[in-house]
Design a protein around this motif. Structure first.
Motif, PDB file in Angstrom:
ATOM      1  N   GLU A 144       0.820  -1.221   0.000  1.00 43.92           N
ATOM      2  CA  GLU A 144       0.000   0.000   0.000  1.00 43.92           C
ATOM      3  C   GLU A 144       0.854   1.270   0.000  1.00 43.92           C
ATOM      4  O   GLU A 144       1.951   1.294   0.562  1.00 43.92           O
ATOM      5  N   THR A 145       0.301   2.297  -0.620  1.00 43.60           N
ATOM      6  CA  THR A 145       0.815   3.659  -0.482  1.00 43.60           C
ATOM      7  C   THR A 145      -0.365   4.487   0.041  1.00 43.60           C
ATOM      8  O   THR A 145      -0.961   5.289  -0.674  1.00 43.60           O
ATOM      9  N   LEU A 146      -0.720   4.231   1.300  1.00 45.57           N
ATOM     10  CA  LEU A 146      -1.933   4.839   1.857  1.00 45.57           C
ATOM     11  C   LEU A 146      -1.795   6.343   2.016  1.00 45.57           C
ATOM     12  O   LEU A 146      -2.798   7.066   2.043  1.00 45.57           O
ATOM     13  N   SER A 147      -0.538   6.823   2.086  1.00 45.71           N
ATOM     14  CA  SER A 147      -0.339   8.271   2.209  1.00 45.71           C
ATOM     15  C   SER A 147      -0.986   9.009   1.031  1.00 45.71           C
ATOM     16  O   SER A 147      -1.342  10.175   1.156  1.00 45.71           O
ATOM     17  N   SER A 148      -1.167   8.305  -0.109  1.00 41.89           N
ATOM     18  CA  SER A 148      -1.737   8.963  -1.293  1.00 41.89           C
ATOM     19  C   SER A 148      -3.264   9.079  -1.211  1.00 41.89           C
ATOM     20  O   SER A 148      -3.866   9.795  -2.008  1.00 41.89           O
ATOM     21  N   ILE A 149      -3.895   8.373  -0.277  1.00 44.67           N
ATOM     22  CA  ILE A 149      -5.366   8.447  -0.180  1.00 44.67           C
ATOM     23  C   ILE A 149      -5.819   8.987   1.181  1.00 44.67           C
ATOM     24  O   ILE A 149      -6.953   8.799   1.584  1.00 44.67           O
ATOM     25  N   MET A 150      -4.883   9.646   1.883  1.00 50.94           N
ATOM     26  CA  MET A 150      -5.240  10.272   3.159  1.00 50.94           C
ATOM     27  C   MET A 150      -5.724  11.689   2.941  1.00 50.94           C
ATOM     28  O   MET A 150      -5.215  12.399   2.071  1.00 50.94           O
ATOM     29  N   ASN A 151      -6.683  12.101   3.776  1.00 50.58           N
ATOM     30  CA  ASN A 151      -7.032  13.508   3.888  1.00 50.58           C
ATOM     31  C   ASN A 151      -6.131  14.058   4.993  1.00 50.58           C
ATOM     32  O   ASN A 151      -6.367  13.797   6.175  1.00 50.58           O
ATOM     33  N   TRP A 152      -5.098  14.804   4.602  1.00 50.67           N
ATOM     34  CA  TRP A 152      -4.095  15.252   5.574  1.00 50.67           C
ATOM     35  C   TRP A 152      -4.614  16.338   6.507  1.00 50.67           C
ATOM     36  O   TRP A 152      -3.884  16.846   7.340  1.00 50.67           O
ATOM     37  N   ARG A 153      -5.909  16.677   6.368  1.00 49.78           N
ATOM     38  CA  ARG A 153      -6.516  17.607   7.328  1.00 49.78           C
ATOM     39  C   ARG A 153      -7.399  16.869   8.330  1.00 49.78           C
ATOM     40  O   ARG A 153      -7.961  17.482   9.220  1.00 49.78           O
ATOM     41  N   ASP A 154      -7.576  15.562   8.141  1.00 48.37           N
ATOM     42  CA  ASP A 154      -8.458  14.783   9.011  1.00 48.37           C
ATOM     43  C   ASP A 154      -7.632  14.023  10.051  1.00 48.37           C
ATOM     44  O   ASP A 154      -7.057  12.966   9.758  1.00 48.37           O
ATOM     45  N   ARG A 155      -7.603  14.553  11.274  1.00 49.78           N
ATOM     46  CA  ARG A 155      -6.768  13.938  12.311  1.00 49.78           C
ATOM     47  C   ARG A 155      -7.261  12.552  12.710  1.00 49.78           C
ATOM     48  O   ARG A 155      -6.524  11.766  13.300  1.00 49.78           O
ATOM     49  N   GLY A 156      -8.532  12.267  12.388  1.00 48.50           N
ATOM     50  CA  GLY A 156      -9.107  10.963  12.747  1.00 48.50           C
ATOM     51  C   GLY A 156      -8.632   9.826  11.851  1.00 48.50           C
ATOM     52  O   GLY A 156      -8.879   8.648  12.154  1.00 48.50           O
ATOM     53  N   THR A 157      -7.986  10.158  10.740  1.00 48.11           N
ATOM     54  CA  THR A 157      -7.501   9.085   9.845  1.00 48.11           C
ATOM     55  C   THR A 157      -6.009   9.192   9.519  1.00 48.11           C
ATOM     56  O   THR A 157      -5.287   8.201   9.594  1.00 48.11           O
ATOM     57  N   CYS A 158      -5.534  10.411   9.167  1.00 44.53           N
ATOM     58  CA  CYS A 158      -4.193  10.468   8.553  1.00 44.53           C
ATOM     59  C   CYS A 158      -3.065  10.078   9.503  1.00 44.53           C
ATOM     60  O   CYS A 158      -1.994   9.676   9.050  1.00 44.53           O
ATOM     61  N   VAL A 159      -3.302  10.153  10.820  1.00 40.49           N
ATOM     62  CA  VAL A 159      -2.239   9.776  11.760  1.00 40.49           C
ATOM     63  C   VAL A 159      -2.105   8.252  11.865  1.00 40.49           C
ATOM     64  O   VAL A 159      -1.135   7.755  12.445  1.00 40.49           O
ATOM     65  N   LEU A 160      -3.098   7.532  11.337  1.00 41.58           N
ATOM     66  CA  LEU A 160      -3.178   6.092  11.607  1.00 41.58           C
ATOM     67  C   LEU A 160      -2.451   5.215  10.592  1.00 41.58           C
ATOM     68  O   LEU A 160      -2.087   4.077  10.903  1.00 41.58           O
ATOM     69  N   PHE A 161      -2.299   5.724   9.370  1.00 43.36           N
ATOM     70  CA  PHE A 161      -1.898   4.835   8.281  1.00 43.36           C
ATOM     71  C   PHE A 161      -0.463   5.092   7.797  1.00 43.36           C
ATOM     72  O   PHE A 161       0.084   6.173   8.024  1.00 43.36           O
ATOM     73  N   GLY A 162       0.109   4.093   7.115  1.00 43.10           N
ATOM     74  CA  GLY A 162       1.459   4.218   6.585  1.00 43.10           C
ATOM     75  C   GLY A 162       1.625   3.386   5.328  1.00 43.10           C
ATOM     76  O   GLY A 162       0.690   2.687   4.901  1.00 43.10           O
ATOM     77  N   ASP A 163       2.817   3.460   4.733  1.00 44.10           N
ATOM     78  CA  ASP A 163       3.093   2.804   3.450  1.00 44.10           C
ATOM     79  C   ASP A 163       4.057   1.625   3.627  1.00 44.10           C
ATOM     80  O   ASP A 163       4.915   1.660   4.518  1.00 44.10           O
ATOM     81  N   GLY A 164       3.961   0.651   2.728  1.00 45.39           N
ATOM     82  CA  GLY A 164       4.905  -0.475   2.772  1.00 45.39           C
ATOM     83  C   GLY A 164       4.325  -1.716   2.123  1.00 45.39           C
ATOM     84  O   GLY A 164       3.173  -1.706   1.653  1.00 45.39           O
ATOM     85  N   ASN A 283       3.529   0.087  16.187  1.00 44.25           N
ATOM     86  CA  ASN A 283       4.259   1.253  16.702  1.00 44.25           C
ATOM     87  C   ASN A 283       5.189   1.844  15.645  1.00 44.25           C
ATOM     88  O   ASN A 283       5.311   3.047  15.504  1.00 44.25           O
ATOM     89  N   LYS A 284       5.824   0.992  14.837  1.00 44.94           N
ATOM     90  CA  LYS A 284       6.808   1.461  13.838  1.00 44.94           C
ATOM     91  C   LYS A 284       6.180   1.921  12.528  1.00 44.94           C
ATOM     92  O   LYS A 284       6.628   2.857  11.907  1.00 44.94           O
ATOM     93  N   TYR A 285       5.167   1.148  12.064  1.00 42.00           N
ATOM     94  CA  TYR A 285       4.654   1.363  10.701  1.00 42.00           C
ATOM     95  C   TYR A 285       3.241   1.906  10.633  1.00 42.00           C
ATOM     96  O   TYR A 285       2.750   2.187   9.545  1.00 42.00           O
ATOM     97  N   GLY A 286       2.527   2.010  11.777  1.00 40.50           N
ATOM     98  CA  GLY A 286       1.114   2.350  11.715  1.00 40.50           C
ATOM     99  C   GLY A 286       0.360   1.234  11.012  1.00 40.50           C
ATOM    100  O   GLY A 286       0.826   0.092  10.942  1.00 40.50           O
ATOM    101  N   ASN A 287      -0.810   1.592  10.477  1.00 41.98           N
ATOM    102  CA  ASN A 287      -1.633   0.609   9.763  1.00 41.98           C
ATOM    103  C   ASN A 287      -1.263   0.659   8.279  1.00 41.98           C
ATOM    104  O   ASN A 287      -1.549   1.643   7.607  1.00 41.98           O
ATOM    105  N   THR A 288      -0.645  -0.402   7.787  1.00 38.45           N
ATOM    106  CA  THR A 288      -0.277  -0.460   6.355  1.00 38.45           C
ATOM    107  C   THR A 288      -1.256  -1.343   5.587  1.00 38.45           C
ATOM    108  O   THR A 288      -0.909  -1.891   4.538  1.00 38.45           O
ATOM    109  N   SER A 289      -2.476  -1.473   6.125  1.00 43.29           N
ATOM    110  CA  SER A 289      -3.568  -2.182   5.439  1.00 43.29           C
ATOM    111  C   SER A 289      -3.129  -3.599   5.044  1.00 43.29           C
ATOM    112  O   SER A 289      -2.687  -4.363   5.885  1.00 43.29           O
ATOM    113  N   ALA A 290      -3.214  -3.935   3.748  1.00 45.99           N
ATOM    114  CA  ALA A 290      -2.928  -5.313   3.308  1.00 45.99           C
ATOM    115  C   ALA A 290      -1.506  -5.765   3.630  1.00 45.99           C
ATOM    116  O   ALA A 290      -1.209  -6.962   3.610  1.00 45.99           O
ATOM    117  N   ALA A 291      -0.615  -4.809   3.931  1.00 46.86           N
ATOM    118  CA  ALA A 291       0.795  -5.183   4.148  1.00 46.86           C
ATOM    119  C   ALA A 291       1.078  -5.650   5.574  1.00 46.86           C
ATOM    120  O   ALA A 291       2.113  -6.271   5.824  1.00 46.86           O
TER     121      ALA A 291
END
Ligand code: UT7
Length: 330
Positions: A144-164, A283-291
């Motif tokens: 995943e490259t979840l950073s590309s589908i985050m709303n970087w103004r929404d604190r309820g989601t963008c802090v949670l996800f990561g890429d890998g 703790n290190k990667y956040g939620n990388t979804s399928a990864a």
């Protein structure tokens, strides 16, 4: 002749940049303390598209590490499946592009969309191809490259996800003792609205008058997802174990989808899993979804926390909603 699939190699791949919680304090009304205590997340990896870091590049790194561990080349691969909701492009698929990069010219390849459950779905599909005799060697990736589908103004989601990305090589075996013993995949479309990306596709395409950028990003009702994630992962894991006449204490190692430390803790309590029998990297990667699961398996194997011959249960949950479990004897 009965065929089974054996895990013969694993690998991971990440973009370079590490983003800390403190960096979010600069751009949002949030705090390191809130993110740590509510989620367990401390850092995540974020891709730099201009440096060529995309779902394809993470997948390629993970695949090459897994292929090296398995001692195979691209020519050996019959099937490539990438579970992803952030493909580099819709067509050709990321799996098609990876096939060319790896020189896997004999393979068939496709992307599979099941949100955070993409890896368990992919594993289940690849296992079925192997059991049915069509495939000898499969490369299954969650990327995943979840950073590309985050709303970087929404604190309820963008802090949670990561890429890998994480990758697993499955190979045909006639030995059922060391194999993917069983998988279960599930979905319930009635809960589709609690984790979604509404705009940017057929219903509201980017050229439509009502198209909104913020609705073309992830929106989540976190508390609803939280409850369903715990309940469904535990029920699916328990049902899979029941089907094999196994109790949780007979399983050597558990890998839970890494979305939130509190979700993982609740699953561990429900199933009676002691801390030494699981792997944590949220703790290190956040939620990388399928990864999250293939990365967890790769790290746990490489660190020696889980060993060849051991029985591993993995469980996942994601948008759709989708969820699933897999029981593997390494
Ligand atoms: O991969 C599968 C999908 N994802 C998941 O499984 C994630 C599941 N959900 C979760 O992990 C949690 O629900 C969250 C971490 C998303 C949220 O935790 P919560 O304990 O369920 O908090 P909440 O959504 O009930 O929000 C509590 C408060 C709210 O403020 P008010 O309305 O009580 O004043 C939020 O606005 O926390 C606030 N909040 C934040 N505060 C600081 C939400 N995000 C943040 C933030 N920083 N980043």
């Amino acid at each position: 002749m009965a065929y089974f699939s054996r895990v013969v190699g694993t690998g991971s791949g990440f973009p370079e940049r590490v983003m800390t919680n403190a960096e979010f304090e600069e751009i949002l009304d949030t705090s390191d303390e809130w993110i740590r205590t509510r989620t367990g997340i401390e850092t995540r990896r974020i891709s730099d598209r201009l440096k060529g870091e995309t779902t394809l590049s993470h997948s390629e790194k993970a695949a090459r590490n897994a292929m090296e561990a398995a001692g195979i080349t691209g020519e050996d691969i019959d099937c490539i499946i990438i579970g992803t909701v952030t493909p580099d492009s819709v067509m050709p698929t990321t799996a098609n592009q990876l096939q060319a990069k790896l020189g896997a010219h004999r393979a068939f390849s496709f992307d599979l969309q099941a949100a955070c459950s993409g890896f368990v779905y992919g594993l289940s599909v690849a296992d079925a191809f192997i059991r049915q005799g069509q495939v000898k060697t499969a490369l299954v990736i969650g990327a995943e490259t979840l950073s590309s589908i985050m709303n970087w103004r929404d604190r309820g989601t963008c802090v949670l996800f990561g890429d890998g990305a994480g990758a697993v090589i499955l190979q045909r075996t006639e030995d059922p003792a060391h194999s993917v013993i069983a998988t279960r995949i599930h979905s319930d479309g009635r809960h589709g609205s609690i984790l979604k990306i509404e705009h940017g596709y057929g219903k509201v395409p980017p050229y439509a008058a009502e198209y909104r950028h913020d609705l073309a990003k992830v929106q989540m009702v976190g508390s609803e997802i939280f409850k369903l994630a715990v309940r469904n992962m535990c029920e699916s894991a328990q049902a899979l174990l029941d089907s094999q006449n196994l109790k949780p204490d007979q399983v050597d190692f558990f890998l839970f989808h890494q979305a939130n430390l509190r979700i993982i803790d609740m699953c561990m309590k429900t199933l009676g899993v002691p801390p030494e029998k699981t792997w944590l990297n949220v703790n290190k990667y956040g939620n990388t979804s399928a990864a999250t699961l293939p990365v967890g398996l790769d790290e746990a194997l490489r660190s020696g926390a889980v060993k060849p011959g051991q029985l591993v249960l993995m469980a996942t949950f994601g948008g759709g909603v989708t969820w699933g479990t897999a029981l593997i004897r390494l």
